[in-house]
Design a protein around this motif. Structure first.
Motif, mmCIF file in Angstrom:
data_model
loop_
_atom_site.group_PDB
_atom_site.id
_atom_site.type_symbol
_atom_site.label_atom_id
_atom_site.label_comp_id
_atom_site.label_asym_id
_atom_site.label_seq_id
_atom_site.Cartn_x
_atom_site.Cartn_y
_atom_site.Cartn_z
ATOM 1 N N ALA A 1 -40.451 -87.292 -37.302
ATOM 2 C CA ALA A 1 -39.055 -87.457 -36.874
ATOM 3 C C ALA A 1 -38.878 -86.855 -35.488
ATOM 4 C CB ALA A 1 -38.130 -86.769 -37.875
ATOM 5 N N VAL B 1 -41.805 -101.218 -38.103
ATOM 6 C CA VAL B 1 -40.783 -100.265 -37.651
ATOM 7 C C VAL B 1 -39.579 -101.005 -37.088
ATOM 8 C CG1 VAL B 1 -40.304 -98.344 -36.090
ATOM 9 C CG2 VAL B 1 -42.554 -98.514 -37.212
ATOM 10 N N CYS C 1 -34.396 -103.170 -37.795
ATOM 11 C CA CYS C 1 -35.168 -101.924 -37.944
ATOM 12 C C CYS C 1 -35.401 -101.628 -39.417
ATOM 13 C CB CYS C 1 -34.410 -100.742 -37.365
ATOM 14 S SG CYS C 1 -33.967 -100.945 -35.647
ATOM 15 N N GLU D 1 -36.237 -90.302 -38.367
ATOM 16 C CA GLU D 1 -36.866 -89.903 -39.635
ATOM 17 C C GLU D 1 -38.363 -90.168 -39.489
ATOM 18 O OE1 GLU D 1 -35.959 -92.471 -43.001
ATOM 19 O OE2 GLU D 1 -35.591 -94.159 -41.656
ATOM 20 N N SER E 1 -46.399 -99.179 -37.134
ATOM 21 C CA SER E 1 -46.906 -97.810 -36.878
ATOM 22 C C SER E 1 -48.422 -97.767 -37.030
ATOM 23 C CB SER E 1 -46.244 -96.810 -37.823
ATOM 24 O OG SER E 1 -46.423 -97.198 -39.169
ATOM 25 N N ILE F 1 -42.020 -91.711 -40.153
ATOM 26 C CA ILE F 1 -42.452 -93.071 -40.503
ATOM 27 C C ILE F 1 -43.914 -93.001 -40.939
ATOM 28 C CG2 ILE F 1 -42.873 -95.401 -39.595
ATOM 29 C CD1 ILE F 1 -40.566 -94.899 -37.598
ATOM 30 N N LEU G 1 -41.156 -93.513 -29.747
ATOM 31 C CA LEU G 1 -41.981 -94.673 -30.111
ATOM 32 C C LEU G 1 -42.667 -95.177 -28.844
ATOM 33 C CD1 LEU G 1 -39.664 -96.639 -32.553
ATOM 34 C CD2 LEU G 1 -41.658 -95.232 -33.128
ATOM 35 N N PHE H 1 -36.527 -98.469 -40.167
ATOM 36 C CA PHE H 1 -36.357 -97.012 -40.215
ATOM 37 C C PHE H 1 -35.226 -96.632 -39.260
ATOM 38 C CE2 PHE H 1 -40.640 -97.832 -41.561
ATOM 39 C CZ PHE H 1 -40.792 -96.984 -42.649
ATOM 40 N N LEU I 1 -33.642 -95.172 -36.176
ATOM 41 C CA LEU I 1 -34.102 -94.964 -34.793
ATOM 42 C C LEU I 1 -32.900 -94.642 -33.921
ATOM 43 C CD1 LEU I 1 -36.412 -98.122 -34.450
ATOM 44 C CD2 LEU I 1 -37.083 -95.826 -35.227
ATOM 45 N N THR J 1 -37.639 -91.745 -33.134
ATOM 46 C CA THR J 1 -37.446 -91.821 -34.581
ATOM 47 C C THR J 1 -36.401 -90.793 -35.012
ATOM 48 O OG1 THR J 1 -39.172 -90.194 -34.914
ATOM 49 C CG2 THR J 1 -39.837 -92.503 -34.983
#
Ligand SMILES: C[S@@+](CC[C@H](N)C(=O)[O-])C[C@H]1O[C@@H](n2cnc3c(N)ncnc32)[C@H](O)[C@@H]1O
Ligand SMILES: [Zn+2]
Length: 150
Positions: free
Chosen positions: A116, A44, A16, A36, A110, A38, A120, A18, A20, A34
């Motif tokens: 956030a 991602v 990853c 945070e 993305s 993106i 997804l 980011f 998740l 998420t």
């Protein structure tokens, strides 16, 4: 059994880019969310798993939960074995991710900025050759089925 009905999604951080987390989805069972924001056009999560051929894919189709990503060359990646967590990403007809296959890797990228806490979502575009699966994505653009007939 891998990918069995009681399996709990595990997110493998090294795949990853980011933060998740797994969570309850309004669409279906588990989903990936998420932790945070993106930005748009960013890798991602990588879709990982066991590479299998079409004969093995046919053999595994009887499993209750299938976590496979079909490649164009007849092979598939079974995320139930060695999956990154990306195999738990649900389908939407109005997705925020797309799949980019390059250099032997499948990245979910993305399509736009994702806030956030958002789920997804990927457009699975299951072939029209497969039995229709009714869609519960709830988006205004919902096609009614996970299949892609266009
Ligand atoms: C790869 S799994 C996704 C993770 C799944 N939510 C879980 O907890 O196991 C794919 C399955 O989730 C369900 N699913 C995903 N997106 C859906 C949607 N938009 N509408 C209805 N079912 C969906 C379908 O049963 C599909 O075969
Ligand atoms: Zn839909």
């Amino acid at each position: 059994m891998p990918g069995g009905p009681d399996a709990v999604p595990q997110i493998v951080k090294k795949h990853c880019r980011f933060a998740l987390e797994r969570g309850d989805s309004k669409i279906h069972r588990w989903g990936i969310f998420t932790a945070e924001a993106i930005p748009a056009r960013r890798r991602v999560i990588e879709y990982t798993g066991q590479k299998i051929d079409s004969r093995e894919m046919f053999r595994r189709r009887v499993r209750q939960n299938l976590y496979v990503f079909l490649l164009k060359n007849g092979f598939a990646i079974d995320g139930a074995i060695g999956g990154s967590g990306a195999e738990y990403i649900n389908h939407s007809c109005s997705p925020n991710l797309y799949a980019r296959v390059a250099g032997g890797h499948i990245w979910f990228v993305s399509l736009r900025r994702i806030e956030a806490g958002a789920e997804l979502l990927l457009d699975y575009r299951i072939s029209g050759d497969y039995p229709p699966v009714e869609c519960r994505c709830g988006s205004a653009e919902c096609r009614g089925y996970l299949n892609w007939l266009g």
